[in-house]
Design a protein around this motif. Sequence first.
Motif, PDB file in Angstrom:
ATOM      1  N   GLY A   1      15.594  17.682  11.500  1.00 33.95           N
ATOM      2  CA  GLY A   1      15.456  18.885  11.001  1.00 33.95           C
ATOM      3  C   GLY A   1      15.824  19.788  12.100  1.00 33.95           C
ATOM      4  O   GLY A   1      15.906  19.222  12.847  1.00 33.95           O
ATOM      5  N   ASP A   2      15.943  21.221  12.422  1.00 37.23           N
ATOM      6  CA  ASP A   2      15.654  21.728  13.132  1.00 37.23           C
ATOM      7  C   ASP A   2      14.361  22.201  13.851  1.00 37.23           C
ATOM      8  O   ASP A   2      14.195  22.402  15.211  1.00 37.23           O
ATOM      9  CB  ASP A   2      16.064  24.018  12.922  1.00 37.23           C
ATOM     10  CG  ASP A   2      15.329  23.667  11.493  1.00 37.23           C
ATOM     11  OD1 ASP A   2      15.840  23.538  11.072  1.00 37.23           O
ATOM     12  OD2 ASP A   2      14.172  24.549  12.067  1.00 37.23           O
ATOM     13  N   GLY A   3      13.321  21.931  13.162  1.00 36.75           N
ATOM     14  CA  GLY A   3      11.792  22.040  13.786  1.00 36.75           C
ATOM     15  C   GLY A   3      11.114  20.315  14.588  1.00 36.75           C
ATOM     16  O   GLY A   3      11.270  20.766  15.394  1.00 36.75           O
TER      17      GLY A   3
ATOM     18  N   CYS B   1      21.457  17.190  13.255  1.00 40.17           N
ATOM     19  CA  CYS B   1      20.433  18.326  12.992  1.00 40.17           C
ATOM     20  C   CYS B   1      21.050  18.925  11.691  1.00 40.17           C
ATOM     21  O   CYS B   1      22.731  19.749  11.769  1.00 40.17           O
ATOM     22  CB  CYS B   1      20.575  18.938  14.017  1.00 40.17           C
ATOM     23  SG  CYS B   1      18.987  20.122  13.689  1.00 40.17           S
ATOM     24  N   GLU B   2      20.040  19.111  10.952  1.00 40.91           N
ATOM     25  CA  GLU B   2      20.102  19.738   9.576  1.00 40.91           C
ATOM     26  C   GLU B   2      19.329  21.028   9.716  1.00 40.91           C
ATOM     27  O   GLU B   2      18.833  21.081   9.332  1.00 40.91           O
ATOM     28  CB  GLU B   2      19.424  18.690   8.937  1.00 40.91           C
ATOM     29  CG  GLU B   2      20.250  17.405   8.010  1.00 40.91           C
ATOM     30  CD  GLU B   2      19.595  16.574   6.800  1.00 40.91           C
ATOM     31  OE1 GLU B   2      20.030  16.408   6.484  1.00 40.91           O
ATOM     32  OE2 GLU B   2      18.639  17.192   7.061  1.00 40.91           O
ATOM     33  N   ASN B   3      20.004  22.057  10.216  1.00 42.76           N
ATOM     34  CA  ASN B   3      19.387  22.902  10.715  1.00 42.76           C
ATOM     35  C   ASN B   3      19.011  23.695   9.668  1.00 42.76           C
ATOM     36  O   ASN B   3      20.334  25.000   8.999  1.00 42.76           O
ATOM     37  CB  ASN B   3      20.419  23.894  11.472  1.00 42.76           C
ATOM     38  CG  ASN B   3      19.010  25.285  12.485  1.00 42.76           C
ATOM     39  OD1 ASN B   3      18.043  25.636  11.347  1.00 42.76           O
ATOM     40  ND2 ASN B   3      19.336  25.673  13.635  1.00 42.76           N
ATOM     41  N   ASN B   4      18.347  24.323   8.808  1.00 41.84           N
ATOM     42  CA  ASN B   4      18.765  24.534   7.053  1.00 41.84           C
ATOM     43  C   ASN B   4      17.373  26.171   7.953  1.00 41.84           C
ATOM     44  O   ASN B   4      16.431  26.322   6.432  1.00 41.84           O
ATOM     45  CB  ASN B   4      17.267  24.044   6.192  1.00 41.84           C
ATOM     46  CG  ASN B   4      16.403  23.338   6.321  1.00 41.84           C
ATOM     47  OD1 ASN B   4      15.377  23.672   7.043  1.00 41.84           O
ATOM     48  ND2 ASN B   4      15.146  22.652   6.352  1.00 41.84           N
ATOM     49  N   LEU B   5      16.794  26.627   9.013  1.00 42.73           N
ATOM     50  CA  LEU B   5      16.556  27.360   9.888  1.00 42.73           C
ATOM     51  C   LEU B   5      14.336  27.681  10.032  1.00 42.73           C
ATOM     52  O   LEU B   5      14.351  28.759   9.894  1.00 42.73           O
ATOM     53  CB  LEU B   5      16.782  28.748   8.670  1.00 42.73           C
ATOM     54  CG  LEU B   5      18.617  29.104   8.624  1.00 42.73           C
ATOM     55  CD1 LEU B   5      18.331  30.604   7.783  1.00 42.73           C
ATOM     56  CD2 LEU B   5      18.668  29.860  10.573  1.00 42.73           C
ATOM     57  N   TYR B   6      14.331  26.430   8.820  1.00 43.03           N
ATOM     58  CA  TYR B   6      12.474  26.496   8.253  1.00 43.03           C
ATOM     59  C   TYR B   6      12.292  25.318   9.356  1.00 43.03           C
ATOM     60  O   TYR B   6      13.093  24.018   8.497  1.00 43.03           O
ATOM     61  CB  TYR B   6      12.223  26.899   7.354  1.00 43.03           C
ATOM     62  CG  TYR B   6      12.583  28.699   6.865  1.00 43.03           C
ATOM     63  CD1 TYR B   6      11.675  30.015   7.424  1.00 43.03           C
ATOM     64  CD2 TYR B   6      14.000  28.385   6.643  1.00 43.03           C
ATOM     65  CE1 TYR B   6      12.363  31.000   7.391  1.00 43.03           C
ATOM     66  CE2 TYR B   6      14.576  29.998   6.040  1.00 43.03           C
ATOM     67  CZ  TYR B   6      13.822  31.448   6.919  1.00 43.03           C
ATOM     68  OH  TYR B   6      13.696  32.364   6.222  1.00 43.03           O
ATOM     69  N   ALA B   7      11.391  25.389   9.306  1.00 46.61           N
ATOM     70  CA  ALA B   7       9.783  23.922   9.987  1.00 46.61           C
ATOM     71  C   ALA B   7       9.486  24.342   8.823  1.00 46.61           C
ATOM     72  O   ALA B   7       8.247  25.156   9.665  1.00 46.61           O
ATOM     73  CB  ALA B   7       9.811  24.109  11.194  1.00 46.61           C
ATOM     74  N   MET B   8       8.751  24.285   7.797  1.00 46.33           N
ATOM     75  CA  MET B   8       7.749  24.647   6.690  1.00 46.33           C
ATOM     76  C   MET B   8       7.633  26.394   6.841  1.00 46.33           C
ATOM     77  O   MET B   8       9.373  26.572   6.370  1.00 46.33           O
ATOM     78  CB  MET B   8       6.338  23.697   7.294  1.00 46.33           C
ATOM     79  CG  MET B   8       6.691  22.641   7.173  1.00 46.33           C
ATOM     80  SD  MET B   8       4.487  21.774   7.690  1.00 46.33           S
ATOM     81  CE  MET B   8       4.224  22.034   6.049  1.00 46.33           C
TER      82      MET B   8
HETATM   83 MG   LIG Z   1      14.068  22.734   8.463  1.00 49.39          MG
END
Ligand SMILES: [Mg+2]
Length: 305
Positions: A130-132, A157-164
Amino acid sequence: MLEIRLFEEKVYELYGQNLVPGTIHLYAGEEAVAVGVCSNLRKDDYIVSTHRGHGHCIAKGARLDKTMAEILGKKTGYCKGKGGSMHIADFSIGMLGATAVVGAGIPIATGAGLSIKLRGTDQVAVCFFGDGASNQGTFHEAINLAAVWRLPVVFVCENNLYAMGTRQSQVMLIENVADRAQAYGIPGVIVDGNDVLAVYEAANDAVRRAREGKGPTLIECKTYRHKGHSRVDPATYRPKAEAAEWLKRDPIVKLKTHLLQTHTLSEGEIKNIEIEVTEAVDAAVKFAVESPYPAPEEALEDVYA
Ligand SMILES: [Mg+2]
Ligand SMILES: Cc1ncc(C[n+]2csc(CCOP(=O)(O)OP(=O)(O)O)c2C)c(N)n1
């Protein structure tokens, strides 16, 4: 993609019925990434997954029934029910494992790449994260080594804009994770992670480069998770308009529209796929629910090799 979507909807339902031990991180909304990438892979290629790994397993060819059984902690699951959602592995299809430790899969993929190079095969190792995770030290160390040694690894990288609940902009001053590729002298590619055909094309180039011995690529897929981070997180930290906008870009609807517009598939053929997939997922749920739990005395079996 539909298999993953309907599978995840069932996992969510079963979680609500208290049938899933531990927590869950659903992949709904991000299906185009796993499917677009894994469609380029052979059975003997490797993938390394994350805590959000059900979609990666299914896209790499894992059986729905054994995957569901593992998530439910059943003896018939991939790891005899002792791993659960975040520890599914099946070496026979090159699925080296999910991991609960954010960023921990990245050096494992570099290790798999080193193993491929030393054995002299033309396999490829793909790492999802992830992005995180891209802010962990492991990301930098593992990509740098893979670059220097020209290892056959594709970093996705799966950038889904949030880490938790943390928004990317709160923890990174750059917008694109792919820009970090420059620091290691490898290509960095940005792709619409909700467009399975775009992901497929980007991964196709990266996998070819890797097989030809030209080293790693970093692909950043911009995407969005439909649900909260885990369990029943209502994701109230996300602006409503942002979520609504991304929901409109559903990867499955996008592909369906494309297939209809190009007359690749008819409404009827799509309906048949939906029926077939629904039946397959229902059968997996039935298998998992009806399977036994492992016996307490088996707890320490397979712990040491
Ligand atoms: Mg993420
Ligand atoms: C080393 C480590 N730090 C923190 C956590 C807690 N944690 C679990 S998932 C997660 C967020 C990961 O975000 P990202 O890498 O963007 O993946 P996503 O959940 O968005 O798919 C965190 C911080 C963890 N599991 N491991």
